[in-house]
Write an enzyme that holds these catalytic residues in place. Structure first.
Site, PDB file in Angstrom:
ATOM      1  N   ASP A  12      10.309  34.359   4.306  1.00  0.00           N
ATOM      2  CA  ASP A  12      11.746  34.231   4.587  1.00  0.00           C
ATOM      3  C   ASP A  12      12.564  34.635   3.349  1.00  0.00           C
ATOM      4  O   ASP A  12      13.294  33.825   2.781  1.00  0.00           O
ATOM      5  CB  ASP A  12      12.103  32.801   5.037  1.00  0.00           C
ATOM      6  CG  ASP A  12      11.831  31.747   3.969  1.00  0.00           C
ATOM      7  OD1 ASP A  12      11.013  32.005   3.053  1.00  0.00           O
ATOM      8  OD2 ASP A  12      12.460  30.668   4.034  1.00  0.00           O
ATOM      9  N   ASP A  17      10.174  34.714  -2.350  1.00  0.00           N
ATOM     10  CA  ASP A  17       9.423  35.489  -1.341  1.00  0.00           C
ATOM     11  C   ASP A  17       9.425  36.972  -1.734  1.00  0.00           C
ATOM     12  O   ASP A  17       8.409  37.660  -1.591  1.00  0.00           O
ATOM     13  CB  ASP A  17      10.071  35.390   0.038  1.00  0.00           C
ATOM     14  CG  ASP A  17      10.246  33.974   0.529  1.00  0.00           C
ATOM     15  OD1 ASP A  17       9.450  33.514   1.362  1.00  0.00           O
ATOM     16  OD2 ASP A  17      11.218  33.310   0.085  1.00  0.00           O
ATOM     17  N   ASN A  41      15.169  30.327   4.557  1.00  0.00           N
ATOM     18  CA  ASN A  41      16.157  30.389   3.474  1.00  0.00           C
ATOM     19  C   ASN A  41      17.517  30.845   3.999  1.00  0.00           C
ATOM     20  O   ASN A  41      18.559  30.370   3.548  1.00  0.00           O
ATOM     21  CB  ASN A  41      15.689  31.335   2.379  1.00  0.00           C
ATOM     22  CG  ASN A  41      14.637  30.696   1.482  1.00  0.00           C
ATOM     23  OD1 ASN A  41      14.685  29.498   1.228  1.00  0.00           O
ATOM     24  ND2 ASN A  41      13.694  31.496   1.020  1.00  0.00           N
ATOM     25  N   THR A 126       5.041  31.859   3.407  1.00  0.00           N
ATOM     26  CA  THR A 126       5.905  31.385   2.314  1.00  0.00           C
ATOM     27  C   THR A 126       7.272  30.928   2.825  1.00  0.00           C
ATOM     28  O   THR A 126       8.223  30.847   2.056  1.00  0.00           O
ATOM     29  CB  THR A 126       6.074  32.481   1.242  1.00  0.00           C
ATOM     30  OG1 THR A 126       6.690  33.619   1.842  1.00  0.00           O
ATOM     31  CG2 THR A 126       4.743  32.871   0.626  1.00  0.00           C
ATOM     32  N   PHE A 167      11.233  21.971   1.125  1.00  0.00           N
ATOM     33  CA  PHE A 167      12.088  22.717   2.041  1.00  0.00           C
ATOM     34  C   PHE A 167      11.342  23.341   3.237  1.00  0.00           C
ATOM     35  O   PHE A 167      11.743  23.168   4.390  1.00  0.00           O
ATOM     36  CB  PHE A 167      12.837  23.825   1.264  1.00  0.00           C
ATOM     37  CG  PHE A 167      13.696  24.695   2.140  1.00  0.00           C
ATOM     38  CD1 PHE A 167      14.924  24.245   2.617  1.00  0.00           C
ATOM     39  CD2 PHE A 167      13.279  25.965   2.515  1.00  0.00           C
ATOM     40  CE1 PHE A 167      15.713  25.039   3.437  1.00  0.00           C
ATOM     41  CE2 PHE A 167      14.060  26.765   3.337  1.00  0.00           C
ATOM     42  CZ  PHE A 167      15.282  26.298   3.796  1.00  0.00           C
ATOM     43  N   ASN A 168      10.282  24.119   2.976  1.00  0.00           N
ATOM     44  CA  ASN A 168       9.637  24.858   4.073  1.00  0.00           C
ATOM     45  C   ASN A 168       9.131  23.931   5.174  1.00  0.00           C
ATOM     46  O   ASN A 168       9.217  24.262   6.362  1.00  0.00           O
ATOM     47  CB  ASN A 168       8.456  25.691   3.555  1.00  0.00           C
ATOM     48  CG  ASN A 168       8.911  26.903   2.766  1.00  0.00           C
ATOM     49  OD1 ASN A 168      10.039  27.360   2.917  1.00  0.00           O
ATOM     50  ND2 ASN A 168       8.037  27.413   1.906  1.00  0.00           N
ATOM     51  N   HIS A 251       8.045  29.823  -6.633  1.00  0.00           N
ATOM     52  CA  HIS A 251       7.124  29.139  -5.716  1.00  0.00           C
ATOM     53  C   HIS A 251       6.181  30.088  -4.972  1.00  0.00           C
ATOM     54  O   HIS A 251       4.970  29.956  -5.005  1.00  0.00           O
ATOM     55  CB  HIS A 251       7.914  28.376  -4.640  1.00  0.00           C
ATOM     56  CG  HIS A 251       8.940  27.420  -5.136  1.00  0.00           C
ATOM     57  ND1 HIS A 251       8.633  26.138  -5.517  1.00  0.00           N
ATOM     58  CD2 HIS A 251      10.292  27.540  -5.284  1.00  0.00           C
ATOM     59  CE1 HIS A 251       9.745  25.496  -5.870  1.00  0.00           C
ATOM     60  NE2 HIS A 251      10.761  26.325  -5.738  1.00  0.00           N
ATOM     61  N   ASP A 252       6.799  31.023  -4.226  1.00  0.00           N
ATOM     62  CA  ASP A 252       6.022  31.766  -3.226  1.00  0.00           C
ATOM     63  C   ASP A 252       5.027  32.740  -3.842  1.00  0.00           C
ATOM     64  O   ASP A 252       3.986  33.038  -3.245  1.00  0.00           O
ATOM     65  CB  ASP A 252       6.976  32.523  -2.293  1.00  0.00           C
ATOM     66  CG  ASP A 252       7.826  31.568  -1.476  1.00  0.00           C
ATOM     67  OD1 ASP A 252       7.419  30.400  -1.306  1.00  0.00           O
ATOM     68  OD2 ASP A 252       8.900  31.989  -1.010  1.00  0.00           O
TER      69      ASP A 252
END
Ligand code: BDR
Ligand code: CA
Length: 322
Positions: A12, A17, A41, A126, A167-168, A251-252
């Site tokens: 996303d 990402d 996102n 992700t 979040f995800n 993160h991703d």
């Protein structure tokens, strides 16, 4: 050197990402076969546009892109535009992609790719797990074609979007619940049709950060490096203002880095269940770190990362993009 590992990335974009896509393209051990997008996102229209923009940037018009779900299974879509901007890629000047996504939904592209791959495909997720829950429910006959699923999401300890949730997972807890109920820890468990899942959550990704200095180092390495620098200008700035951190967690990109070098992230097998009801703890990944439930582990859960090694790997790969 062994043949590159075929992967499909469901994402996303989103700053991190976008960097994950670029790392997958840059590393010779990864063969990025397709990209699918999901609402998270920002809206799926924007995440799809952003995925296409990033693939333009790295000159890979051959990688197919298909848009997936435009919102969670049960909940109403909540985005992270406050962090990623309304476009999802705040920072670089906006531009329109040179092509459109395929005229088929993500689940069809995933099915095609699973059928066509000459060896089982690794799925990387992700964003929210909405498309991945579709894979579980709609493609059960293709489970043996999935080598594993590596996802960025969740946390053993603190959340980031609520005190309890990352979040995800918080965006679509019901999809995450479907995925974790169909999961097994890699190398463990007897359920032949379960999907081997590695969960890379905030314990790991909050240690995987880049700073303004990394942005400056990338700025002059080429078009892609300049693009990443502009992404970081926004993303690092947001994390400095919001959390008082020196840098921004990428993160991703850790999911891809983990596939490139399996020594980077330390994992432990754990049972993970998803909270789907409590208003206070919605989207919590209830990870049984001390094996108190007696339930079988259904995921390898990341608990630590060699941050220096991650940063070196990421910077080296991003610097050689066009
Ligand atoms: C996750 O949330 C999103 O904002 C990022 O892209 C990442 O996938 C981190 O919690
Ligand atoms: Ca993401």
């Amino acid at each position: 050197m062994s043949a590159p590992r075929p992967i499909l990335l469901d994402c996303d974009p989103g700053h991190d990402d976008a960097i994950a896509i670029m790392l997958a393209i840059a590393d010779p051990s990864i063969d990025l076969r397709a990209v699918t997008t999901v609402a998270g996102n920002v809206t799926v229209e924007n995440t799809t546009r952003n995925a296409l923009r990033v693939l333009d940037m790295v000159e890979r018009p051959d990688i197919p892109v298909a848009a997936g779900r435009d919102g969670p299974r049960v909940r109403t879509l909540s985005t992270a535009a406050v962090m990623h901007g309304d476009s999802g890629l705040e920072g670089p000047l906006p531009s329109e992609p040179t092509r459109a996504a395929l005229d088929i939904p993500a689940i069809e592209l995933i099915e095609q790719q699973l059928l066509d791959a000459d060896e089982p495909l690794t799925l990387v997720a992700t964003g929210p797990l909405t498309n991945m829950a579709d894979v579980v429910e709609r493609l059960p006959h293709l489970r043996s074609r999935i080598r594993e699923l590596v996802l960025m999401g969740g946390a053993v300890d603190l959340g980031n979007w609520t005190p309890a949730a990352e979040f995800n997972i918080w965006v679509d807890p019901h999809a995450a619940d479907v995925v974790f109920k169909a999961a097994r820890a890699p190398g463990e468990g007897s359920a032949a049709d379960a999907i081997a899942v590695t969960m890379i959550g905030l314990e790991v990704t909050h240690r995987a950060w880049l700073t303004d200095e990394h942005a400056d180092a990338l700025r002059s390495t080429g078009r892609a490096g300049h693009f990443v620098a502009e992404l970081l200008d926004h993303f690092v700035g947001f994390h400095q203002r919001r959390f008082g951190w020196e840098g921004a967690p990428i993160h991703d990109a850790v999911t891809i880095a983990h596939l490139i070098d399996g020594t980077l992230v330390s994992t432990l097998p754990m049972n993970v269940q998803i909270e789907t009801e409590s208003p206070l703890c919605l989207g919590r990944t209830v990870a049984d770190r001390w094996a108190v439930t007696g339930l079988a582990a259904n995921a390898a859960v990341g608990i630590d990362i060699d941050r220096d090694h991650f940063v070196t790997l990421l910077m080296e790969r991003l610097s050689v993009l066009p």
